[in-house]
Enzyme design. Structure first.
Site, PDB file in Angstrom:
ATOM      1  N   LYS A   1       0.807  -1.225   0.000  1.00  0.00           N
ATOM      2  CA  LYS A   1       0.000   0.000   0.000  1.00  0.00           C
ATOM      3  C   LYS A   1       0.846   1.283   0.000  1.00  0.00           C
ATOM      4  O   LYS A   1       0.411   2.294  -0.522  1.00  0.00           O
ATOM      5  CB  LYS A   1      -0.950   0.014   1.201  1.00  0.00           C
ATOM      6  CG  LYS A   1      -2.120  -0.941   1.046  1.00  0.00           C
ATOM      7  CD  LYS A   1      -3.075  -0.828   2.234  1.00  0.00           C
ATOM      8  CE  LYS A   1      -4.219  -1.811   2.070  1.00  0.00           C
ATOM      9  NZ  LYS A   1      -5.203  -1.710   3.154  1.00  0.00           N
TER      10      LYS A   1
ATOM     11  N   ASP B   1     -10.157   2.573   1.899  1.00  0.00           N
ATOM     12  CA  ASP B   1     -10.313   2.130   3.294  1.00  0.00           C
ATOM     13  C   ASP B   1     -10.820   3.319   4.118  1.00  0.00           C
ATOM     14  O   ASP B   1     -11.701   3.162   4.972  1.00  0.00           O
ATOM     15  CB  ASP B   1      -8.973   1.658   3.888  1.00  0.00           C
ATOM     16  CG  ASP B   1      -8.506   0.343   3.301  1.00  0.00           C
ATOM     17  OD1 ASP B   1      -9.355  -0.487   2.927  1.00  0.00           O
ATOM     18  OD2 ASP B   1      -7.276   0.138   3.211  1.00  0.00           O
TER      19      ASP B   1
HETATM   20  P1  NAD Z   1      -1.498  -4.841  11.362  1.00  0.00           P
HETATM   21  O1  NAD Z   1      -0.748  -6.068  11.741  1.00  0.00           O
HETATM   22  O2  NAD Z   1      -0.939  -3.893  10.346  1.00  0.00           O
HETATM   23  O3  NAD Z   1      -1.793  -3.972  12.681  1.00  0.00           O
HETATM   24  C1  NAD Z   1      -2.323  -4.505  13.879  1.00  0.00           C
HETATM   25  C2  NAD Z   1      -1.764  -3.692  15.050  1.00  0.00           C
HETATM   26  O4  NAD Z   1      -2.436  -4.073  16.245  1.00  0.00           O
HETATM   27  C3  NAD Z   1      -0.259  -3.923  15.291  1.00  0.00           C
HETATM   28  O5  NAD Z   1       0.380  -2.662  15.324  1.00  0.00           O
HETATM   29  C4  NAD Z   1      -0.215  -4.658  16.640  1.00  0.00           C
HETATM   30  O6  NAD Z   1       0.937  -4.329  17.372  1.00  0.00           O
HETATM   31  C5  NAD Z   1      -1.472  -4.139  17.302  1.00  0.00           C
HETATM   32  N1  NAD Z   1      -2.073  -4.986  18.351  1.00  0.00           N
HETATM   33  C6  NAD Z   1      -2.278  -6.321  18.340  1.00  0.00           C
HETATM   34  N2  NAD Z   1      -2.941  -6.698  19.455  1.00  0.00           N
HETATM   35  C7  NAD Z   1      -3.176  -5.586  20.193  1.00  0.00           C
HETATM   36  C8  NAD Z   1      -3.850  -5.313  21.422  1.00  0.00           C
HETATM   37  N3  NAD Z   1      -4.444  -6.285  22.144  1.00  0.00           N
HETATM   38  N4  NAD Z   1      -3.897  -4.033  21.863  1.00  0.00           N
HETATM   39  C9  NAD Z   1      -3.320  -3.032  21.154  1.00  0.00           C
HETATM   40  N5  NAD Z   1      -2.677  -3.233  19.957  1.00  0.00           N
HETATM   41  C10 NAD Z   1      -2.607  -4.481  19.493  1.00  0.00           C
HETATM   42  O7  NAD Z   1      -2.936  -5.368  10.916  1.00  0.00           O
HETATM   43  P2  NAD Z   1      -4.002  -4.549  10.036  1.00  0.00           P
HETATM   44  O8  NAD Z   1      -3.698  -4.721   8.596  1.00  0.00           O
HETATM   45  O9  NAD Z   1      -4.115  -3.182  10.573  1.00  0.00           O
HETATM   46  O10 NAD Z   1      -5.328  -5.388  10.300  1.00  0.00           O
HETATM   47  C11 NAD Z   1      -5.958  -5.395  11.561  1.00  0.00           C
HETATM   48  C12 NAD Z   1      -7.325  -6.050  11.423  1.00  0.00           C
HETATM   49  O11 NAD Z   1      -8.141  -5.236  10.595  1.00  0.00           O
HETATM   50  C13 NAD Z   1      -7.301  -7.421  10.760  1.00  0.00           C
HETATM   51  O12 NAD Z   1      -8.200  -8.271  11.434  1.00  0.00           O
HETATM   52  C14 NAD Z   1      -7.820  -7.166   9.363  1.00  0.00           C
HETATM   53  O13 NAD Z   1      -8.516  -8.272   8.830  1.00  0.00           O
HETATM   54  C15 NAD Z   1      -8.801  -6.032   9.635  1.00  0.00           C
HETATM   55  N6  NAD Z   1      -9.061  -5.178   8.460  1.00  0.00           N
HETATM   56  C16 NAD Z   1     -10.364  -4.913   8.183  1.00  0.00           C
HETATM   57  C17 NAD Z   1     -10.667  -4.115   7.104  1.00  0.00           C
HETATM   58  C18 NAD Z   1     -12.108  -3.840   6.768  1.00  0.00           C
HETATM   59  O14 NAD Z   1     -12.368  -3.408   5.646  1.00  0.00           O
HETATM   60  N7  NAD Z   1     -13.025  -4.045   7.694  1.00  0.00           N
HETATM   61  C19 NAD Z   1      -9.646  -3.551   6.319  1.00  0.00           C
HETATM   62  C20 NAD Z   1      -8.317  -3.819   6.658  1.00  0.00           C
HETATM   63  C21 NAD Z   1      -8.031  -4.645   7.736  1.00  0.00           C
END
Ligand code: NAD
Length: 289
Positions: free
Chosen positions: A74, A110
């Site tokens: 991205k 997004d």
């Molecule tokens: P990512 O790995 O880039 O980021 C996740 C972040 O959460 C990390 O920085 C991690 O350190 C942090 N983290 C993990 N557990 C934690 C906790 N208990 N407390 C605080 N921080 C915590 O992942 P991402 O790409 O941002 O995706 C996250 C979620 O969002 C995934 O489940 C993905 O499927 C979902 N998502 C949904 C959509 C949508 O359209 N609804 C779009 C993109 C991603």
């Protein structure tokens, strides 16, 4: 007369389970359009993220109308594009590329997707103080959307404090000093006690990461809870929050509205987001949203 045809796809790593092909092609089929949506999985192809530039260039030559872009490309795709929308430029992340008149334009649906989902699912929700968990890719997009929606103060928590600090700094550069702050784990209870709402943007609650991202005792009725996870639609966090009487928003709306915005950009046709919401619920095996 032959129906118009569109060539589209998704570039990213590990994208086999993506719902985007089904969301786009089901809507195109209903509209009588011929739309091909190909997944170009760089992990399967053994290509690095940096290859996104030449993949986009190849797609342009082959007559693609547009591409979705996901992890880990991205940010990497940006320097290969001719133009960016304001959201994509500010955020420094592109999830949709449109090919038009020999030019490539990067969008971020997004951000626009979460914005529409929030407005639809939590209308009139107060946003004076908002707590967000998760400062990764999804977290950066929804934090930007929350501040653009008018949240006055966003406190971002991440188990990796370098991420929450970097995100808060980037948001303050864009939206003005003091709008966002990183939170230390010890401050979560205090921040939630005075917040209007909670945005959850970590993977916790997905099948591969079951459970809750915070102690449930920190929630209270009156707090709204917005989720980004959409597999499953009803995460444990949302179930428990709803049982307490919180207004809730699942992650399906963001997934659908980002796809719908991309569909509109690729085809110039207006998608039915209500039908796409039903498709998403069907695809993840849940009752219609
Ligand atoms: P990512 O790995 O880039 O980021 C996740 C972040 O959460 C990390 O920085 C991690 O350190 C942090 N983290 C993990 N557990 C934690 C906790 N208990 N407390 C605080 N921080 C915590 O992942 P991402 O790409 O941002 O995706 C996250 C979620 O969002 C995934 O489940 C993905 O499927 C979902 N998502 C949904 C959509 C949508 O359209 N609804 C779009 C993109 C991603």
């Amino acid at each position: 007369m032959t129906a118009p045809s569109y060539l589209t796809g998704l570039i990213g790593a590990g994208i086999g389970p993506s719902l985007s092909p089904a969301l786009h092609t089901r809507e195109a089929d209903r509209q009588g359009l011929r739309l091909l949506y190909r997944t170009i999985d760089i992990a399967d192809l053994g290509l690095p993220g940096e290859s996104v530039g030449r993949l986009v260039a190849a797609a342009a030559v082959m007559g693609y109308d547009g591409l979705n872009i996901t992890h880990p490309c991205k940010q990497l795709v940006i320097r290969h594009l001719d133009e960016l929308t304001p959201e994509a430029a500010e955020l420094g992340a592109v999830n949709t590329v449109v090919f038009r008149d020999g030019r490539t334009v990067g969008h971020n649906t997004d951000v626009t997707g979460f914005t529409q989902s929030f407005a639809r699912g939590l209308p009139e929700a107060p946003t004076r103080r908002v707590v967000q968990l998760g400062a990764g890719g999804a977290g950066a997009a929804v934090a930007h959307a929350m501040l653009a929606l008018g949240a006055e103060q966003l406190t971002v928590f991440d188990t990796d404090p370098t991420r929450s600090t970097a995100l808060a700094e980037a948001l303050n550069r864009r939206f003005g000093a003091g709008r966002a702050a990183p939170g230390a784990a010890t401050e979560l209870a205090v921040e939630l006690a005075r917040a209007d709402g909670l945005v959850h943007a970590t993977p916790t609650g997905m099948a591969a990461h079951p459970g809750l991202p915070l102690p449930i005792g920190l929630l209270r009725p009156g707090l709204w809870v917005a989720e980004v996870v959409y597999r499953p639609l009803e995460t444990e966090l949302l179930c428990q929050a709803a049982a307490l009487g919180c207004r809730t928003l699942d992650g399906g709306g963001m997934a659908v509205f980002q796809a719908a915005d991309a569909f509109r950009l690729f085809t110039g046709r207006e998608p039915s987001t209500e039908r796409m919401l039903t498709d998403l619920a069907d695809l993840v095996g849940a009752p219609a949203l």
